[in-house]
Design an enzyme around this catalytic site. Structure first.
Site, PDB file in Angstrom:
ATOM      1  N   LYS A 255       0.810  -1.215   0.000  1.00  0.00           N
ATOM      2  CA  LYS A 255       0.000   0.000   0.000  1.00  0.00           C
ATOM      3  C   LYS A 255       0.845   1.267   0.000  1.00  0.00           C
ATOM      4  O   LYS A 255       0.376   2.329  -0.395  1.00  0.00           O
ATOM      5  CB  LYS A 255      -0.981  -0.038   1.149  1.00  0.00           C
ATOM      6  CG  LYS A 255      -2.030  -1.127   0.899  1.00  0.00           C
ATOM      7  CD  LYS A 255      -3.075  -1.204   1.958  1.00  0.00           C
ATOM      8  CE  LYS A 255      -4.160  -2.201   1.600  1.00  0.00           C
ATOM      9  NZ  LYS A 255      -3.758  -3.600   1.851  1.00  0.00           N
TER      10      LYS A 255
HETATM   11  C1  LIG Z   1      -4.452  -4.636   1.498  1.00  0.00           C
HETATM   12  C2  LIG Z   1      -3.703  -5.893   1.386  1.00  0.00           C
HETATM   13  C3  LIG Z   1      -4.139  -6.924   0.558  1.00  0.00           C
HETATM   14  C4  LIG Z   1      -5.431  -6.848  -0.221  1.00  0.00           C
HETATM   15  O1  LIG Z   1      -5.433  -5.824  -1.174  1.00  0.00           O
HETATM   16  P1  LIG Z   1      -6.816  -5.254  -1.733  1.00  0.00           P
HETATM   17  O2  LIG Z   1      -6.448  -4.124  -2.605  1.00  0.00           O
HETATM   18  O3  LIG Z   1      -7.608  -4.822  -0.533  1.00  0.00           O
HETATM   19  O4  LIG Z   1      -7.486  -6.370  -2.445  1.00  0.00           O
HETATM   20  C5  LIG Z   1      -3.342  -8.049   0.444  1.00  0.00           C
HETATM   21  N1  LIG Z   1      -2.207  -8.168   1.140  1.00  0.00           N
HETATM   22  C6  LIG Z   1      -1.751  -7.201   1.963  1.00  0.00           C
HETATM   23  C7  LIG Z   1      -0.486  -7.419   2.716  1.00  0.00           C
HETATM   24  C8  LIG Z   1      -2.481  -6.039   2.105  1.00  0.00           C
HETATM   25  O5  LIG Z   1      -2.035  -5.080   2.915  1.00  0.00           O
END
Ligand SMILES: *Cc1c(COP(=O)(O)O)cnc(C)c1O
Length: 464
Positions: free
Chosen positions: A111
């Site tokens: 993210k």
């Molecule tokens: C947020 C997240 C996901 C899922 O991603 P989305 O965009 O919500 O589908 C998977 N793995 C990790 C480590 C995350 O932080």
């Protein structure tokens, strides 16, 4: 080239430019903002294959934004300046797949890639307009942490992040609550992530409140996040296709809110030769069930080893649904209403019996997650975090003879060291950034899962 306009999936918001779309978050008509057109870049791919990560980012963001080129370049450069790997998102061959490491940013999860950019973008806009912003978000762990690290200490921004009390991994909680800058407010909600998300949505739907307190969103509903995530599909896809001499590539994506995999969907629609998007969920499998049966129906959230995917209502799903319903906002509204009243919605299957032949969907259980972490450690000497392991597990059932398979590694394994310990029997995953948190001071406020309590807290702590 005309600059891109943004429209709402629900069809009754006036088109707006990129900057407004990002500051708006959810569309005023309750829908999600999407680009009015999806540009096709097929003819550019040979050239893009030679570019750096930052340069591909520039080429893609230019198509979707209305920023002067120099400003855009500077935003991109500063967003990736504090990543710990020079390639930003390197991809390595590991066993039968390529692992795309998206965790080299400040909080060690994918993210950061979008939220570093979004934070810089917010500051850029606010400085130029003299405005201030109060960010409200809900997190199951990684979003909140990445958003907080993106905006900590910035003058014109306060950030309020709700997380489900006691339900995020201890280290993730620490990554958020150890940020003591005065503009950061961690709110621990006595409920689930879906409760947090519900409170957030409801507050954003109160347009007077939103306007009065200049509320902005950083959740994956924000278009800028999806847009920035499109980039690594191109960078990794082009690199791996060249390395493996494949004409197509498939991506395995561990999924919660459907944000990451939606970016892959846009990449495919833009002309990157993606044969399949392999959507992987843990036991919270609403999305896997949807793509396999056409029915999207609410289940109960169960906690797993991959907490960032412990989600039932996927906030970005509406964007996909809009395209799947042939961009018919009326139909979309009817289907969303059906879901709001019955907890279920349906789309008809295409010939071949699936919802969309671009998608393959599957589930990785807790046992699968542990077995996959163990196998990749023992056979290939590579440590997978539990989210990544869910994706790798499902990918392994769908390897293709012709196409390379890229598995998105969404977090550094040290963020989830308990799962690693359970899988391989010893505490092998560590990272100095996380070690430094052990004795850090923390600050947070615990509130009930009650919208009124959250509103009052915001009113008491906003910037104006
Ligand atoms: C947020 C997240 C996901 C899922 O991603 P989305 O965009 O919500 O589908 C998977 N793995 C990790 C480590 C995350 O932080």
């Amino acid at each position: 080239m005309e600059t891109m306009q943004y429209i709402s999936t629900r069809g009754t918001t006036r088109p707006m430019g990129f900057q407004d779309a990002v500051l708006t978050g959810l569309a005023p008509d309750g829908g999600l903002l999407i680009p009015a057109e999806i540009p096709n870049v097929s003819a550019l791919l040979d050239d893009w294959a030679k570019l750096s990560y930052q340069d591909i980012t520039f080429e893609i963001l230019r198509l979707f934004t209305d920023l002067p080129n120099d400003d855009l370049r500077e935003l991109i450069d500063s967003s990736y300046a504090n990543f710990r790997h020079p390639e930003i998102a390197p991809a390595w061959p590991v066993g039968p797949v390529h692992i795309l490491e998206l965790f080299h940013g400040p909080t060690l999860a994918f993210k950061d890639i979008a939220l570093q950019f979004l934070s810089n973008f917010f500051e850029y806009i606010l400085k130029r307009t003299g405005r201030r912003l109060n960010i409200l978000g809900a997190t199951s762990g990684d979003t909140g942490s990445a958003a907080i690290h993106g905006v900590r200490g910035r003058e014109r921004i306060n950030i309020f992040i709700m997380h489900p009390h006691g339900r995020v991994a201890p280290l993730q909680e620490k990554q958020m609550t150890s940020v003591l800058d005065p503009n950061v407010f961690n709110i621990a909600i006595e409920g689930t992530f879906d409760d947090c998300q519900q409170i957030m949505k409801s507050i954003f739907n109160d347009l007077d409140f939103k306007e009065k307190y200049s509320l902005g969103a950083v959740n994956s509903v924000n278009w800028a996040r999806v847009m920035v995530q499109i980039v690594y599909y191109f960078s990794a896809g082009l690199y791996v296709m060249t390395e493996t001499e494949s004409s197509h590539v498939q991506f395995a994506v561990p999924t919660g809110n459907f944000g990451d995999v939606l970016a892959g969907y846009y990449a495919a629609r833009m002309g990157l030769p993606i044969s399949h998007l392999i959507l992987a969920t843990n036991e919270n499998d609403i999305l896997a069930r949807f793509f396999n049966t056409g029915e999207y129906s609410l289940g109960r959230v169960v906690p797993t080893l991959s907490p960032s995917m412990d989600i039932q209502v996927a906030s970005n799903f509406e964007r996909y649904l809009y395209y799947r319903l042939n961009a018919d906002s009326e139909k979309l509204k009817a289907v969303m209403k059906e879901f709001a009243t019955t907890g279920k919605l349906h789309v008809p299957l295409v010939s071949g019996g699936c919802v969309d032949d671009l998608f393959i969907a599957g589930v990785g259980t807790t046992a699968d997650t542990l077995a996959t972490i163990r196998k990749y450690h023992e056979q290939y000497g590579y440590l997978l975090d539990p989210h990544t392991a869910v994706g790798v597990h499902v990918a392994e059932q769908h390897l293709s003879r012709n196409d390379a398979t890229v598995c998105l590694a969404t977090a550094h394994p040290a963020k989830f060291s308990k799962a690693i310990q359970d899988a391989v029997g010893s505490d092998l995953a560590y990272h100095p950034v996380l070690d430094a948190l052990r004795d850090a001071k923390t600050r947070m406020t615990v509130l009930p899962a009650d919208e009124a309590a959250v509103r009052t807290f915001i009113e008491d702590h906003v910037q104006d």
